[in-house]
Design an enzyme around this catalytic site. Structure first.
Site, short mmCIF file in Angstrom:
data_model
loop_
_atom_site.label_atom_id
_atom_site.label_comp_id
_atom_site.label_asym_id
_atom_site.label_seq_id
_atom_site.Cartn_x
_atom_site.Cartn_y
_atom_site.Cartn_z
N PRO A 1 0.86 -1.35 0.01
CA PRO A 1 0.16 0.18 -0.09
C PRO A 1 0.95 1.35 0.03
O PRO A 1 1.73 1.35 0.65
CB PRO A 1 -0.74 -0.30 1.43
CG PRO A 1 0.05 -1.06 2.01
CD PRO A 1 0.81 -2.09 1.16
N LEU A 2 0.63 2.14 -0.86
CA LEU A 2 1.69 3.15 -1.20
C LEU A 2 0.86 4.67 -1.18
O LEU A 2 0.05 4.67 -1.85
CB LEU A 2 2.36 3.16 -2.47
CG LEU A 2 3.28 2.05 -2.59
CD1 LEU A 2 3.49 1.55 -4.05
CD2 LEU A 2 4.33 1.94 -1.75
N THR A 3 1.28 5.56 -0.18
CA THR A 3 0.42 6.93 -0.50
C THR A 3 0.61 7.63 -1.32
O THR A 3 1.68 7.68 -1.93
CB THR A 3 1.09 7.40 1.15
OG1 THR A 3 0.96 6.68 2.24
CG2 THR A 3 0.14 8.66 1.25
N CYS B 1 3.41 2.56 9.76
CA CYS B 1 3.91 3.73 9.30
C CYS B 1 4.55 4.69 10.38
O CYS B 1 4.09 4.75 11.50
CB CYS B 1 2.32 4.51 9.14
SG CYS B 1 2.49 6.02 8.46
N HIS C 1 8.56 -5.21 7.61
CA HIS C 1 9.19 -4.51 7.11
C HIS C 1 10.63 -4.58 7.81
O HIS C 1 10.54 -4.27 9.05
CB HIS C 1 8.74 -3.04 6.86
CG HIS C 1 9.49 -2.15 6.01
ND1 HIS C 1 9.50 -1.70 4.77
CD2 HIS C 1 10.89 -1.51 6.42
CE1 HIS C 1 10.55 -1.01 4.29
NE2 HIS C 1 11.24 -0.86 5.58
N GLY D 1 11.49 -4.46 2.24
CA GLY D 1 12.53 -3.89 2.60
C GLY D 1 13.52 -3.91 1.18
O GLY D 1 14.28 -5.24 1.18
N GLY E 1 7.53 -2.07 -2.56
CA GLY E 1 7.23 -0.80 -2.23
C GLY E 1 7.76 0.19 -3.17
O GLY E 1 7.56 0.49 -4.42
N ARG E 2 9.04 0.64 -2.75
CA ARG E 2 9.71 1.67 -3.45
C ARG E 2 10.06 0.93 -4.76
O ARG E 2 10.53 1.77 -5.79
CB ARG E 2 11.10 2.18 -2.53
CG ARG E 2 10.82 3.07 -1.57
CD ARG E 2 12.05 3.75 -0.88
NE ARG E 2 12.93 2.58 -0.32
CZ ARG E 2 14.21 2.65 -0.13
NH1 ARG E 2 14.64 3.74 -0.54
NH2 ARG E 2 14.91 1.79 0.50
#
Length: 663
Positions: free
Chosen positions: A303-305, A392, A463, A505, A528-529
């Site tokens: 989930p990515l803001t 978060c 993570h 990660g 994610g990233r």
């Protein structure tokens, strides 16, 4: 030409300078982001060095130019003359002459900007102008009597579903409009395609106006929440904040509360007697009755803001992502009937395994939110799991007791998860953790053991960083392995069914992914990233290879994202420029990709800083530009010129170049 340590090993022939590009502060940028991904901050700082630009930065100036632009603002862009939505779709407006929008179609079309010509994949090239075939003579493209209409354009929404919901307001109107015998403009529909795509192209999880009204007036019935909070009060004398939101009881339920309570509790828990819950609360949650998540070997988009919106998730599913999760939503905002919060639950049919992530700090906010989501979207199959954010790190969330603050409150977290499981019925609850709050004080292994044994968790994601560490060091995959081993040993000793465990990660390649899976025993890796910088990482993982993607292929993916954005946000002026904004947000990460064909050695590392380099062609060089003005230029290839009133302020200060990027 030697490169500093921590620099991406770019081959000599592509180096322009050994100096690295400004470091992107993902920590600060993450902390500034609005959770809904809608608006926020304001203009960029000007260059404190003045016009000379040759003086060295002072330490204070360097700190000032790092991190995030705070207060970014993204106002909506509208047509100069706004046409009534009903009239735009050939319907009768019930407001008549009192409607605040114009009903004069001819005047609207005369004032409307010219149609945008959306390029096809075959027109994309790696040499300037990069999009070919858009410079044809105006007379071949425009309608004889209407200069804004372009006959040879293509509307992504119409091409996908056979109808465009924006009607005459569409900026690609020429693709689905024609003149009838009287000379009037009429809309075209492809009935056959509409029938074929009724399910595959229709987004899911829309909340009704009645539901929002009940939530807003605190009259939404929540019998399961009511019963659970009463249990907590009876057991502890404190439900951990029932005063925050308890929308149940005779005084504030619109319909008969007893009948609703009995029916819902029977349906979701298998127990028709509400009073039995107080005496035997554990009986109501039977883990074996939950849907099991068979996620081993699946790829998971984190989930990515802001950037993890529906169009981006849809792009990732086309590239191989198996599991997707919406942007983090705040439980209290759902309970306050925030329309922007409920938009985070929207799902595309291509998302075959989709979840919603919630952040909150009390059972009295998270449990009722879970009950609302389960009742509104669970029975229709709109949600496959609900994730509790326990990782978060941003200050705003942490200081409220949410996110990674829950790592230091495992008892409260247990109450939250247990209550949510009860409220959600068959829908599993998952949790996303960090290793701990402070460096040197990891406690995720303790939480994972309790969650796997006592809380009925469907999946755990860990993570490999603490909240304090953020992105300053590499993820601790050795600790992730220790946690996995501890949970698997407990499952074996006590005869428990294994639950999926995902790590996370620094995953930036197929090599990283499969090395971490084999060395730690995780069922998969949440990305994610790595997905923000190179969405095609999911293809690499699926095919066990490193993809030396060409600049032309990358631009095609940008075009695909634009199509998905227009289908989601709309093809009118507002939707076009909302899509433009989120495309620029995506490019603010994708420019950081260094093509693997330019590297001396593989695999690439996500934390390596890029030196100043040129690509193998002009398009590859453009796609590597850190200048936000270039991102706007790329958006104009697909969305036409940006309006003068539109501007884009990048999230990271290092990309601002002293001014907003605008049309």
């Amino acid at each position: 030409m030697s490169l500093p340590p921590g620099t991406a090993p770019v081959k000599r022939q592509f180096l322009l300078s050994p100096a690295t590009l400004p470091t992107v502060d993902d920590d600060a940028a993450e902390g500034s982001t609005a959770h809904t991904g809608t608006s926020h901050v304001d203009a960029v700082d000007t260059d404190p060095r003045g016009t000379g630009g040759r003086k060295k930065w002072t330490k204070a100036q360097k700190k000032e130019k790092r991190g995030a632009n705070k207060g970014r603002k993204f106002g909506k862009v509208h047509d100069q003359l706004e046409l009534c939505w009903r009239v735009a779709n050939g319907k009768i407006c019930e407001h008549g002459d009192e409607c605040r929008f114009t009903h004069d179609i001819d005047a609207y079309l005369a004032a409307k900007p010219r149609d945008i010509r959306f390029p096809s994949i075959t027109t994309i090239s790696d040499v300037p102008p990069f999009i070919t075939g858009t410079e044809e003579n105006d007379s071949t493209m425009a309608d004889d009597n209407l200069s804004s209409l372009e006959r040879h354009t293509s509307c992504p929404s119409f091409a996908e579903s056979g109808v465009c919901r924006l009607g005459l307001k569409c900026r690609f109107l020429g693709a689905h409009a024609k003149r009838d015998v009287s000379g009037a403009i009429t809309l075209v529909k492809d009935e056959e395609k509409m029938a074929q795509t009724a399910l595959s192209a229709t987004e899911l999880n829309f909340v009704s106006a009645d539901t929002l009204k009940l939530l807003r007036s605190k009259k939404y019935p929540m019998p399961i929440t009511d019963a659970y909070l009463k249990e907590l009060e009876a057991a502890k004398g404190d439900s951990n904040g029932p005063e925050e939101y308890v929308a149940v009881g005779e005084d504030n339920v619109a319909t008969d509360p007893q009948s609703i309570s009995s029916g819902l509790i029977a349906k979701r828990t298998g127990n028709s007697d509400p009073s039995a819950q107080t005496d035997t609360p554990d009986v109501l949650i039977r883990v074996q009755e939950k849907r099991r998540l068979n996620w081993s070997g699946k790829s998971y988009l984190a989930p990515l803001t802001t950037v993890g919106n529906l169009p981006f998730r849809r792009l990732c599913t086309t590239l191989g992502a198996d599991i997707t999760c919406g942007e983090m939503g705040l439980a209290t905002s759902f309970l306050n009937a925030s329309a922007s919060e409920f938009s985070l639950v929207r799902r595309h049919p291509s998302e075959t395994m989709f979840g919603v992530q919630l952040a909150g700090n009390k059972p009295s906010s998270l449990v009722p939110t879970a009950e609302v989501l389960g009742r509104e979207f669970g029975d229709s199959g709109g949600i496959d799991f609900v994730d509790v954010n326990c990782g978060c790190p941003i200050d705003l969330v942490f200081k409220s007791g949410s996110g990674s603050a829950l790592l230091d409150a495992p008892a409260k977290l247990g109450k939250i998860v247990t209550g949510m499981s009860r409220a959600l019925g068959e829908i599993p609850v998952t949790i996303k953790l960090r290793t701990g709050v402070k460096d040197g004080r990891n406690n995720a292994h303790k939480i994972m053991l309790r969650a796997a044994k006592d809380w009925g968790i469907g999946c755990i994601t860990l993570h490999g960083r603490t909240r304090q560490q953020r992105y300053t060091k590499l993820a601790d995959w050795e600790y992730i392995k220790q946690c996995v081993d501890a949970v698997r040993a407990q499952e074996a000793d006590e005869g428990l069914s294994p639950i999926p465990i995902f790590g996370g990660g620094d995953c930036f390649s197929s090599h990283d992914y499969w090395t971490n899976v084999s060395s730690t025993g995780v069922d998969g890796v949440m990305i994610g990233r790595g997905a923000l910088i190179k969405p095609w990482i999911f293809t690499e993982v699926k095919e066990h290879r490193e993809w030396d993607i060409s600049s032309r292929e990358r631009l095609q993916l940008i075009g695909k994202f634009t199509e998905f954005g227009l289908s989601h946000f709309g093809t009118d002026t507002t939707g076009v420029n909302t899509t433009r904004r989120f495309l620029c947000e995506a490019l603010s990460f994708q420019y950081r990709y260094v093509p693997i064909g330019l590297l001396e050695r593989l695999p690439a590392k996500i934390n390596d800083r890029a030196p100043t380099f040129k690509g193998r062609d002009e398009l590859e060089t453009l796609l590597a530009s850190p200048n936000s003005q270039d991102w706007v230029k790329i958006s104009e290839m697909f969305l036409g010129p940006a309006p003068e009133s539109w501007s884009f302020t990048p999230k990271h200060k290092s990309n601002a170049h002293g001014e907003e990027s605008q049309g």
